[in-house]
Every structure is written in C-alpha cells, then in structure tokens.
Design a protein around this motif. Structure first.
Motif, PDB file in Angstrom:
ATOM      1  N   CYS A   1      -1.390  -2.257  -4.500  1.00 20.13           N
ATOM      2  CA  CYS A   1      -2.798  -2.126  -4.120  1.00 20.13           C
ATOM      3  C   CYS A   1      -3.540  -1.257  -5.143  1.00 20.13           C
ATOM      4  O   CYS A   1      -3.167  -0.102  -5.348  1.00 20.13           O
TER       5      CYS A   1
ATOM      6  N   CYS B   1      -5.821   3.958   0.491  1.00 20.77           N
ATOM      7  CA  CYS B   1      -7.036   3.259   0.068  1.00 20.77           C
ATOM      8  C   CYS B   1      -7.990   3.075   1.246  1.00 20.77           C
ATOM      9  O   CYS B   1      -9.135   2.698   1.068  1.00 20.77           O
TER      10      CYS B   1
ATOM     11  N   CYS C   1      -4.851   2.095  -3.670  1.00 20.21           N
ATOM     12  CA  CYS C   1      -3.794   3.086  -3.438  1.00 20.21           C
ATOM     13  C   CYS C   1      -3.319   3.699  -4.754  1.00 20.21           C
ATOM     14  O   CYS C   1      -3.092   4.900  -4.842  1.00 20.21           O
TER      15      CYS C   1
ATOM     16  N   HIS D   1       0.835  -1.206   0.000  1.00 18.37           N
ATOM     17  CA  HIS D   1       0.000   0.000   0.000  1.00 18.37           C
ATOM     18  C   HIS D   1       0.868   1.253   0.000  1.00 18.37           C
ATOM     19  O   HIS D   1       2.086   1.189   0.162  1.00 18.37           O
TER      20      HIS D   1
END
Ligand code: ZN
Length: 167
Positions: free
Chosen positions: A67, A50, A70, A30
């Motif tokens: 991710c 996120c 993200c 992330h």
C-alpha cells in the motif's frame, strides 16, 4: 518481532495486514499497529496506518507491504513505535528494579510468616497500623517473587488484609 520470540505484551508492533475482502478494495497489503488488548485478552490489529479499514489479524512476518499510503507513513510510525516501546522498556526496568529492592530480610521474614503460620490469628493480635505494616512487607516480598517469575501484574496475596474486608 520474529517467529522465534514471543511478542512482548507491553510493546507495540507494526505488522502487515490484509485488505478487506470487498470488490472495490485495492488489493494492497497494509501496515497496522499490533498491540495486546487487555479487555479481550488478545493481540489486535487496527486500521491500516494509511487510514483504510483492514482485515483483523497480522499476516506472516516478512509479507511485503504494497500500500503506497502505508509505505509513506511507515518511517513516521517506526519512530513513534520505537519511542513508545523504549518508554515502556524504561518503565518495566524501573518496576523491576523497584521490585528487586524489595528483596529485604524483613520482607522475606514477614512473607514466611504469611506463608507458614496462622496469619489471621497472628495479625489479629496486632493493632491495625502494625498489621498493615506487616502486610506491606509481605506484599513487597510477593512483588519481588512475582518479578522473579516474570509476572509483573500479579496481585497481592488474597486475604492478606482480611481486616479491611471486615470493616
Ligand atoms: Zn495502507
């Protein structure tokens, strides 16, 4: 931020962070905001941009962010972070210029009196407005010196305004 440069404590960074070590947690890398925390005196990451909880601490720079959430939010955060950092730079520069303007002959002279003489005795011979004025000059020159040393947050010299403590 690179390995070679110390992160600037007035700035915020976007850094890769690890997912939580939980069985049902997707194995994503992330992105998180990374900023200096005065209270804990440490650099801290937050939840992923996120919204997912993440493991505390930045992964090495260059770790690939995987991710999707993200990655989607990254451009917006890049902009926000850049705006924030730019404002902080302007503030730092304004403080620096103000401190540089405090390098005056008068401030320097009073600072030497503070440093080299019996400050308490000398200022005890003054009225309070007079010694407050002298102390202001010392404090201003001290801020100038601190700025030269790159310590913007240094407090004014201890005991400078001894008469206030006696009140
Ligand atoms: Zn994420």
């Amino acid at each position: 931020m690179t390995e070679a440069t110390e992160p600037d404590k007035t700035q915020v960074y976007l850094v890769p962070v690890a997912h939580l070590e939980l069985a049902d947690e997707p194995e994503y890398v992330h992105l998180s905001l990374y900023s200096w925390n005065e209270r804990t005196d440490a650099w801290l990451t937050q939840t992923g941009i996120c919204g997912r909880s993440t493991t505390q601490g930045a992964l090495p720079e260059g770790t690939e962010v995987t991710c999707p959430g993200c990655l989607k939010w990254r451009p917006a955060y890049d902009q926000t972070v850049a705006g924030h950092n730019h404002r902080r730079e302007l503030e730092s520069e304004a403080r620096r210029q103000q401190a540089m303007a405090e390098d005056t002959t008068e401030n320097g002279a009073w600072h030497t009196v503070w440093l080299e003489s019996k400050w308490r005795w000398i200022t005890s011979r003054m009225t309070t407005p007079q010694r407050e004025y002298a102390a202001d000059c010392v404090a201003a020159y001290s801020r100038y010196l601190a700025t030269c040393d790159g310590e913007l947050e240094r407090d004014e010299p201890e005991g400078l305004r001894w008469w206030r403590a006696d009140q």
